[in-house]
Design an enzyme around this catalytic site. Structure first.
Site, PDB file in Angstrom:
ATOM      1  N   LYS A  90      24.359  -3.862 -25.564  1.00 10.01           N
ATOM      2  CA  LYS A  90      24.297  -2.703 -24.661  1.00 10.01           C
ATOM      3  C   LYS A  90      24.748  -3.035 -23.245  1.00 10.01           C
ATOM      4  CE  LYS A  90      22.423   0.234 -27.682  1.00 10.01           C
ATOM      5  NZ  LYS A  90      23.082   1.439 -28.156  1.00 10.01           N
ATOM      6  N   GLU A 112      19.266   7.351 -21.240  1.00 11.07           N
ATOM      7  CA  GLU A 112      18.296   7.538 -22.319  1.00 11.07           C
ATOM      8  C   GLU A 112      18.174   6.187 -23.031  1.00 11.07           C
ATOM      9  OE1 GLU A 112      21.502   7.963 -22.827  1.00 11.07           O
ATOM     10  OE2 GLU A 112      21.655   6.684 -24.591  1.00 11.07           O
ATOM     11  N   SER A 378      23.694  -7.342 -33.428  1.00 10.97           N
ATOM     12  CA  SER A 378      23.813  -6.563 -32.189  1.00 10.97           C
ATOM     13  C   SER A 378      22.755  -6.910 -31.149  1.00 10.97           C
ATOM     14  CB  SER A 378      23.745  -5.068 -32.510  1.00 10.97           C
ATOM     15  OG  SER A 378      22.588  -4.788 -33.275  1.00 10.97           O
TER      16      SER A 378
HETATM   17  C1  LIG Z   1      20.028  -4.183 -30.795  1.00  9.27           C
HETATM   18  C2  LIG Z   1      20.557  -2.820 -31.103  1.00  9.27           C
HETATM   19  N1  LIG Z   1      21.480  -2.673 -32.059  1.00  9.27           N
HETATM   20  C3  LIG Z   1      21.982  -1.467 -32.389  1.00  9.27           C
HETATM   21  C4  LIG Z   1      21.555  -0.318 -31.761  1.00  9.27           C
HETATM   22  C5  LIG Z   1      22.119   0.994 -32.194  1.00  9.27           C
HETATM   23  O1  LIG Z   1      23.010   1.523 -31.259  1.00  9.27           O
HETATM   24  P1  LIG Z   1      24.547   1.562 -31.521  1.00  9.27           P
HETATM   25  O2  LIG Z   1      24.782   2.207 -32.842  1.00  9.27           O
HETATM   26  O3  LIG Z   1      25.065   2.373 -30.385  1.00  9.27           O
HETATM   27  O4  LIG Z   1      25.070   0.157 -31.490  1.00  9.27           O
HETATM   28  C6  LIG Z   1      20.583  -0.414 -30.738  1.00  9.27           C
HETATM   29  C7  LIG Z   1      20.111   0.785 -30.053  1.00  9.27           C
HETATM   30  O5  LIG Z   1      19.213   0.785 -29.287  1.00  9.27           O
HETATM   31  C8  LIG Z   1      20.081  -1.696 -30.412  1.00  9.27           C
HETATM   32  O6  LIG Z   1      19.154  -1.860 -29.455  1.00  9.27           O
END
Ligand SMILES: Cc1ncc(COP(=O)(O)O)c(C=O)c1O
Length: 398
Positions: A90, A112, A378
């Site tokens: 993020k 948000e 992620s």
């Molecule tokens: C660690 C992590 N991975 C994935 C996501 C999902 O978001 P996005 O689909 O935008 O990657 C989030 C959302 O808060 C997150 O904190």
């Protein structure tokens, strides 16, 4: 050639556009007129990339997970977004958008957040740049991602707990949009995923595309070829997935597998599997797949993971799914938990609950031994420790 990028009107196939109230028209137009100019300028690129390198710690490693590879009978590389400053992908987007907001003369930042990672990332960049920051977060998420709430407060952000709906990401986004409508001239809304009215989905995808830019270089170094057979990522709104696949969208040699949150099971009524369950509708300014009833009322989603607990999906991903460029699999809570413990015990990496959904999709694919897989982790699982510990005995044998 077929392209999966946004067109000049802000659409990906049938999905996208900007369905906004009159009061926001000027802000969104201003953003549309500026974002490409700013993002492509030398001055922005230099500041953005030096912060990504020196502040975030990029490039994030591409790590060959040997024991996980043995388990699934292929070669699995993990793209380690969990190692970024603040613990997830993020921050890439938050830095980019706050730099843009500053160049547009905005003084106040709102955001948000679901899992709290986007809120922490935005609060972090606002602290760094001395800007006011307000973060909207559903009360359910405030409780299940408590550590991130405390981090945001420490960073100087005001966290507004939202008590409408089922008090999760959709409701937080509604409140952020309401705030934006009340302060359209001085406030910049940093959206945390590839959702919202055009140009947000395209802008967020571009800011996150540093992920696939790095994957190309790193695969070349490790494997002598710059593309994998599979790219895998989880999808809430879709930003880590968009970043992972961005430079491979038109490369048909690469299979794209995305994992959405099945919750307790797609058919149980307790799910956030938007691609499987959604129909064409409008949510938060974008025409996309939306979980809704026959009257078009948005259904409350459910997932153990706050970051995937959303009844919509980015228009880019809706288009990739409907044109069959991407395979989207629903991964249930229990499959994600099992996969999180598996990664922890095989590789010593505790993933975020969101990322665990991407890992949970590994068992649903028949790989060949020479398949090269890149899976994006992620975020890190520190924020999810309380949830994981509740299931420790169920999913581990020692
Ligand atoms: C660690 C992590 N991975 C994935 C996501 C999902 O978001 P996005 O689909 O935008 O990657 C989030 C959302 O808060 C997150 O904190």
């Amino acid at each position: 050639m077929k392209t999966y990028q946004v067109n000049d009107e802000g659409f990906y196939g049938n999905f996208g556009g900007a369905y906004i109230p009159e009061i926001l028209y000027q802000c969104v137009e201003q953003l549309k007129d500026n974002y490409r100019k700013v993002l492509d300028s030398d001055d922005f690129r230099q500041e953005f990339h030096s912060l990504l390198r020196d502040y975030v710690g990029r490039p994030s490693p591409l790590y060959l997970a040997k024991r996980l590879s043995e388990r699934y009978g292929c070669r699995i590389y993990l793209k380690r977004e969990d190692l970024n400053h603040t613990g997830a992908h993020k921050i890439n987007n938050a830095i980019g958008q706050v730099l843009l907001a500053r160049r547009m003369g905005k003084k106040r930042i709102i955001a948000e957040t679901g899992a709290g990672q986007h809120g922490v990332a935005t609060a972090t960049v606002c602290a760094l740049m001395g800007m006011e920051c307000v973060v909207y977060m559903g009360k359910t998420d405030v409780e299940r991602q408590r550590v991130n709430v405390e981090r945001m407060k420490m960073l100087g952000a005001r966290v507004e707990a939202v008590t409408s709906g089922n008090m999760t990401l959709k409701d937080a986004t509604n409140e952020a949009i309401r705030d934006w409508c009340c302060h359209p001239s001085d406030t910049y809304y940093v959206i945390g995923s590839t959702v919202g009215p055009h140009p947000y989905p395209d802008m967020v995808a571009r800011l996150q595309s540093v992920i696939s830019e790095e994957i190309k270089k790193q695969l070349m170094e490790h494997e002598g070829r710059d593309y994998p057979d599979y790219l895998m990522a989880c999808i809430g709104g879709g930003s880590n997935a968009a970043g992972t696949i961005y430079h491979y969208l038109d490369d048909e040699r690469v299979k794209i597998v995305l994992a959405e949150a099945g919750g307790k099971g797609v058919e149980t009524g307790l799910s956030a599997a938007t691609i499987q369950l959604g129909k064409l509708g409008i949510i938060h300014g974008s025409k996309t797949l939306v979980m809704q009833d026959e009257d078009g009322q948005i259904l409350e989603p459910y997932s153990i993971s706050a970051g995937l607990d959303y009844p919509g999906i980015g228009p880019m991903h809706a288009n990739l799914a409907s044109s069959h460029r991407a395979t989207v699999l629903a991964v249930n809570d229990d499959e994600a938990l099992r996969a999180a413990f598996e990664l922890t015990r095989l590789e010593g990496i505790i993933p975020a609950l969101e990322s665990a959904h991407a890992l949970g999709a590994l068992g649903k694919i028949r790989f060949r031994p020479d398949d090269l897989v890149v899976l994006t982790v992620s975020g890190r699982g520190d924020k999810d420790i309380d949830t994981y510990l509740k299931y420790l005995d169920e999913y581990t044998t020692r």
